[in-house]
Write an enzyme that holds these catalytic residues in place. Sequence first.
Site, PDB file in Angstrom:
ATOM      1  N   TYR A 150       0.824  -1.219   0.000  1.00 55.89           N
ATOM      2  CA  TYR A 150       0.000   0.000   0.000  1.00 55.89           C
ATOM      3  C   TYR A 150       0.853   1.262   0.000  1.00 55.89           C
ATOM      4  O   TYR A 150       0.437   2.284  -0.534  1.00 55.89           O
ATOM      5  CB  TYR A 150      -1.016  -0.022   1.151  1.00 55.89           C
ATOM      6  CG  TYR A 150      -2.066  -1.093   0.916  1.00 55.89           C
ATOM      7  CD1 TYR A 150      -3.105  -0.871   0.024  1.00 55.89           C
ATOM      8  CD2 TYR A 150      -1.972  -2.345   1.512  1.00 55.89           C
ATOM      9  CE1 TYR A 150      -4.031  -1.864  -0.258  1.00 55.89           C
ATOM     10  CE2 TYR A 150      -2.903  -3.346   1.245  1.00 55.89           C
ATOM     11  CZ  TYR A 150      -3.927  -3.095   0.358  1.00 55.89           C
ATOM     12  OH  TYR A 150      -4.839  -4.073   0.068  1.00 55.89           O
ATOM     13  N   ARG A 172       1.348   1.831  -3.612  1.00 51.46           N
ATOM     14  CA  ARG A 172       0.107   2.336  -4.242  1.00 51.46           C
ATOM     15  C   ARG A 172      -0.088   3.822  -3.877  1.00 51.46           C
ATOM     16  O   ARG A 172      -0.482   4.631  -4.690  1.00 51.46           O
ATOM     17  CB  ARG A 172      -1.139   1.566  -3.762  1.00 51.46           C
ATOM     18  CG  ARG A 172      -1.088   0.048  -3.883  1.00 51.46           C
ATOM     19  CD  ARG A 172      -1.479  -0.412  -5.271  1.00 51.46           C
ATOM     20  NE  ARG A 172      -0.379  -0.316  -6.224  1.00 51.46           N
ATOM     21  CZ  ARG A 172       0.712  -1.106  -6.221  1.00 51.46           C
ATOM     22  NH1 ARG A 172       0.873  -2.047  -5.319  1.00 51.46           N
ATOM     23  NH2 ARG A 172       1.655  -0.954  -7.110  1.00 51.46           N
ATOM     24  N   ASN A 227     -13.070   2.559  -5.630  1.00 52.02           N
ATOM     25  CA  ASN A 227     -11.647   2.852  -5.796  1.00 52.02           C
ATOM     26  C   ASN A 227     -11.067   3.474  -4.534  1.00 52.02           C
ATOM     27  O   ASN A 227     -11.720   4.285  -3.876  1.00 52.02           O
ATOM     28  CB  ASN A 227     -11.445   3.802  -6.978  1.00 52.02           C
ATOM     29  CG  ASN A 227     -11.936   3.197  -8.281  1.00 52.02           C
ATOM     30  OD1 ASN A 227     -12.108   1.982  -8.357  1.00 52.02           O
ATOM     31  ND2 ASN A 227     -12.168   4.016  -9.278  1.00 52.02           N
ATOM     32  N   ASP A 252      -8.173   5.143  -4.725  1.00 56.36           N
ATOM     33  CA  ASP A 252      -7.399   6.329  -5.110  1.00 56.36           C
ATOM     34  C   ASP A 252      -8.210   7.585  -4.781  1.00 56.36           C
ATOM     35  O   ASP A 252      -9.372   7.511  -4.376  1.00 56.36           O
ATOM     36  CB  ASP A 252      -7.019   6.256  -6.608  1.00 56.36           C
ATOM     37  CG  ASP A 252      -8.238   6.331  -7.533  1.00 56.36           C
ATOM     38  OD1 ASP A 252      -9.029   7.284  -7.392  1.00 56.36           O
ATOM     39  OD2 ASP A 252      -8.400   5.441  -8.401  1.00 56.36           O
ATOM     40  N   HIS A 284     -14.788   1.116  -0.276  1.00 56.92           N
ATOM     41  CA  HIS A 284     -13.692   0.187   0.012  1.00 56.92           C
ATOM     42  C   HIS A 284     -12.504   0.880   0.671  1.00 56.92           C
ATOM     43  O   HIS A 284     -11.400   0.342   0.680  1.00 56.92           O
ATOM     44  CB  HIS A 284     -13.249  -0.525  -1.278  1.00 56.92           C
ATOM     45  CG  HIS A 284     -14.253  -1.529  -1.774  1.00 56.92           C
ATOM     46  ND1 HIS A 284     -14.208  -2.083  -3.033  1.00 56.92           N
ATOM     47  CD2 HIS A 284     -15.320  -2.085  -1.156  1.00 56.92           C
ATOM     48  CE1 HIS A 284     -15.224  -2.933  -3.180  1.00 56.92           C
ATOM     49  NE2 HIS A 284     -15.915  -2.947  -2.061  1.00 56.92           N
ATOM     50  N   THR A 292     -16.723  -1.025 -13.716  1.00 60.89           N
ATOM     51  CA  THR A 292     -16.582  -2.073 -12.704  1.00 60.89           C
ATOM     52  C   THR A 292     -17.019  -3.404 -13.296  1.00 60.89           C
ATOM     53  O   THR A 292     -17.990  -3.471 -14.035  1.00 60.89           O
ATOM     54  CB  THR A 292     -17.359  -1.728 -11.404  1.00 60.89           C
ATOM     55  OG1 THR A 292     -17.261  -2.829 -10.501  1.00 60.89           O
ATOM     56  CG2 THR A 292     -18.813  -1.400 -11.655  1.00 60.89           C
ATOM     57  N   ASN A 327     -18.861   0.828 -19.710  1.00 54.98           N
ATOM     58  CA  ASN A 327     -17.664  -0.007 -19.550  1.00 54.98           C
ATOM     59  C   ASN A 327     -16.966  -0.102 -20.910  1.00 54.98           C
ATOM     60  O   ASN A 327     -17.538   0.244 -21.935  1.00 54.98           O
ATOM     61  CB  ASN A 327     -18.075  -1.404 -19.050  1.00 54.98           C
ATOM     62  CG  ASN A 327     -16.925  -2.163 -18.390  1.00 54.98           C
ATOM     63  OD1 ASN A 327     -15.923  -2.480 -19.031  1.00 54.98           O
ATOM     64  ND2 ASN A 327     -17.063  -2.461 -17.102  1.00 54.98           N
ATOM     65  N   LEU A 328     -15.740  -0.591 -20.896  1.00 54.36           N
ATOM     66  CA  LEU A 328     -15.036  -0.848 -22.157  1.00 54.36           C
ATOM     67  C   LEU A 328     -15.829  -1.826 -23.003  1.00 54.36           C
ATOM     68  O   LEU A 328     -15.888  -1.702 -24.210  1.00 54.36           O
ATOM     69  CB  LEU A 328     -13.673  -1.489 -21.860  1.00 54.36           C
ATOM     70  CG  LEU A 328     -12.417  -0.661 -21.924  1.00 54.36           C
ATOM     71  CD1 LEU A 328     -11.211  -1.580 -21.817  1.00 54.36           C
ATOM     72  CD2 LEU A 328     -12.340   0.161 -23.198  1.00 54.36           C
ATOM     73  N   ALA A 359     -13.696   4.943 -20.763  1.00 47.19           N
ATOM     74  CA  ALA A 359     -14.437   5.822 -19.849  1.00 47.19           C
ATOM     75  C   ALA A 359     -14.260   7.297 -20.193  1.00 47.19           C
ATOM     76  O   ALA A 359     -15.210   8.083 -20.072  1.00 47.19           O
ATOM     77  CB  ALA A 359     -13.980   5.564 -18.412  1.00 47.19           C
TER      78      ALA A 359
HETATM   79  P1  OAD Z   1     -12.023  -4.813 -11.929  1.00 55.30           P
HETATM   80  O1  OAD Z   1     -10.568  -4.802 -12.235  1.00 55.30           O
HETATM   81  O2  OAD Z   1     -12.660  -6.069 -11.479  1.00 55.30           O
HETATM   82  O3  OAD Z   1     -12.829  -4.358 -13.225  1.00 55.30           O
HETATM   83  C1  OAD Z   1     -12.433  -3.245 -13.972  1.00 55.30           C
HETATM   84  C2  OAD Z   1     -13.497  -3.004 -15.028  1.00 55.30           C
HETATM   85  O4  OAD Z   1     -13.150  -1.818 -15.729  1.00 55.30           O
HETATM   86  C3  OAD Z   1     -13.632  -4.121 -16.077  1.00 55.30           C
HETATM   87  O5  OAD Z   1     -15.007  -4.449 -16.260  1.00 55.30           O
HETATM   88  C4  OAD Z   1     -13.051  -3.487 -17.345  1.00 55.30           C
HETATM   89  O6  OAD Z   1     -13.721  -3.916 -18.541  1.00 55.30           O
HETATM   90  C5  OAD Z   1     -13.324  -2.015 -17.114  1.00 55.30           C
HETATM   91  N1  OAD Z   1     -12.373  -1.110 -17.778  1.00 55.30           N
HETATM   92  C6  OAD Z   1     -11.027  -1.246 -17.922  1.00 55.30           C
HETATM   93  N2  OAD Z   1     -10.513  -0.187 -18.543  1.00 55.30           N
HETATM   94  C7  OAD Z   1     -11.545   0.658 -18.817  1.00 55.30           C
HETATM   95  C8  OAD Z   1     -11.661   1.941 -19.457  1.00 55.30           C
HETATM   96  N3  OAD Z   1     -10.601   2.581 -19.943  1.00 55.30           N
HETATM   97  N4  OAD Z   1     -12.889   2.486 -19.558  1.00 55.30           N
HETATM   98  C9  OAD Z   1     -13.988   1.863 -19.064  1.00 55.30           C
HETATM   99  N5  OAD Z   1     -13.947   0.653 -18.451  1.00 55.30           N
HETATM  100  C10 OAD Z   1     -12.751   0.072 -18.320  1.00 55.30           C
HETATM  101  O7  OAD Z   1     -12.263  -3.626 -10.882  1.00 55.30           O
HETATM  102  P2  OAD Z   1     -13.503  -3.346  -9.927  1.00 55.30           P
HETATM  103  O8  OAD Z   1     -14.776  -3.802 -10.541  1.00 55.30           O
HETATM  104  O9  OAD Z   1     -13.393  -1.934  -9.507  1.00 55.30           O
HETATM  105  O10 OAD Z   1     -11.883  -4.348  -3.805  1.00 55.30           O
HETATM  106  O11 OAD Z   1     -13.153  -4.261  -8.708  1.00 55.30           O
HETATM  107  C11 OAD Z   1     -13.998  -4.260  -7.588  1.00 55.30           C
HETATM  108  C12 OAD Z   1     -13.219  -4.498  -6.314  1.00 55.30           C
HETATM  109  O12 OAD Z   1     -12.438  -5.672  -6.429  1.00 55.30           O
HETATM  110  C13 OAD Z   1     -12.191  -3.446  -5.980  1.00 55.30           C
HETATM  111  O13 OAD Z   1     -12.712  -2.309  -5.345  1.00 55.30           O
HETATM  112  C14 OAD Z   1     -11.255  -4.164  -5.075  1.00 55.30           C
HETATM  113  C15 OAD Z   1     -11.122  -5.436  -5.840  1.00 55.30           C
HETATM  114  O14 OAD Z   1     -10.738  -6.511  -5.141  1.00 55.30           O
HETATM  115  C16 OAD Z   1     -11.192  -4.132  -2.690  1.00 55.30           C
HETATM  116  O15 OAD Z   1     -10.058  -3.702  -2.672  1.00 55.30           O
HETATM  117  C17 OAD Z   1     -11.956  -4.439  -1.437  1.00 55.30           C
END
Ligand code: OAD
Length: 236
Positions: A55, A58, A91, A93, A115, A182, A207-208, A225
């Site tokens: 961390y 990060r 996120n 960040d 989170h 997400t 989403n992408l 995005a």
């Molecule tokens: P993920 O990494 O699971 O998913 C990222 C999503 O963003 C995917 O569906 C991609 O298709 C999409 N993506 C990537 N690049 C993109 C772009 N340029 N524009 C639009 N979409 C894009 O991340 P999260 O869903 O945020 O939890 O993950 C959820 C949680 O899982 C996080 O908060 C974290 C992790 O474990 C904790 O830390 C508790």
Amino acid sequence: MSHRNLVVLTGAGISAESGVPTFRASDGLWCGRRVEDVATPEGYAADPALVQDFYNQRRRQLAEVQPNAAHRALAELAARWAGGFLLVTQNVDDLHDRAHEETPPAAGFELIHMHGELLKARCTRSGVVTGWAGDMTADQPSPHHPDGVMRPHIVWFGETPLQMERIQRALAACDLFVSIGTSGAVYPAAGFVQAARHSGARTVEINLQPTSGARLFDEGAYGPATEAVPAFFDTL
Ligand code: OAD
């Protein structure tokens, strides 16, 4: 179509174009580490130095990234939105926070980091949360309790996300729910779309590409995005 109460959920995809890595990249690792090692209470108990170092890295990387056009489009919407607007981010960040500092929101706006936040630390004994910009050591002494240490203010797997009651209330009252960048792989956030549908809200995924839960949404807007988010909010 006019909407009054908006809930927006964001995930790692909104920060991807700022240079913050997403979680579920094809290698199954998060920034080169197994999630079990760096994002669970068990991982922290087994090797606090490794977890703090992860961390710390990060946190340092935040200095190298900036909000992008998607964060800014949300901030501009929040500045002109007359109704209720809850932005829930998964996120850790601070890119949403910085975008809203540049463009202050209207009175009905609220941001929740469900989170946790990289720039905060929590005392393991008292639970006190404070701002934290620098590195932390494996046994970082707590200024809040003689027997406490400071840990990252991050919700790890197996822990309860923050402010769930507030989020559920907003979902029950919303008429537009937008999920941005997400994967919908992690609950409870993955279930927000069903709660919003239950309230009769219009539901939109940005989403992408369509996620595995895309069929749960009324509409999808697909692309990076930084393009898809401003384009969608221009239609409101
Ligand atoms: P993920 O990494 O699971 O998913 C990222 C999503 O963003 C995917 O569906 C991609 O298709 C999409 N993506 C990537 N690049 C993109 C772009 N340029 N524009 C639009 N979409 C894009 O991340 P999260 O869903 O945020 O939890 O993950 C959820 C949680 O899982 C996080 O908060 C974290 C992790 O474990 C904790 O830390 C508790």
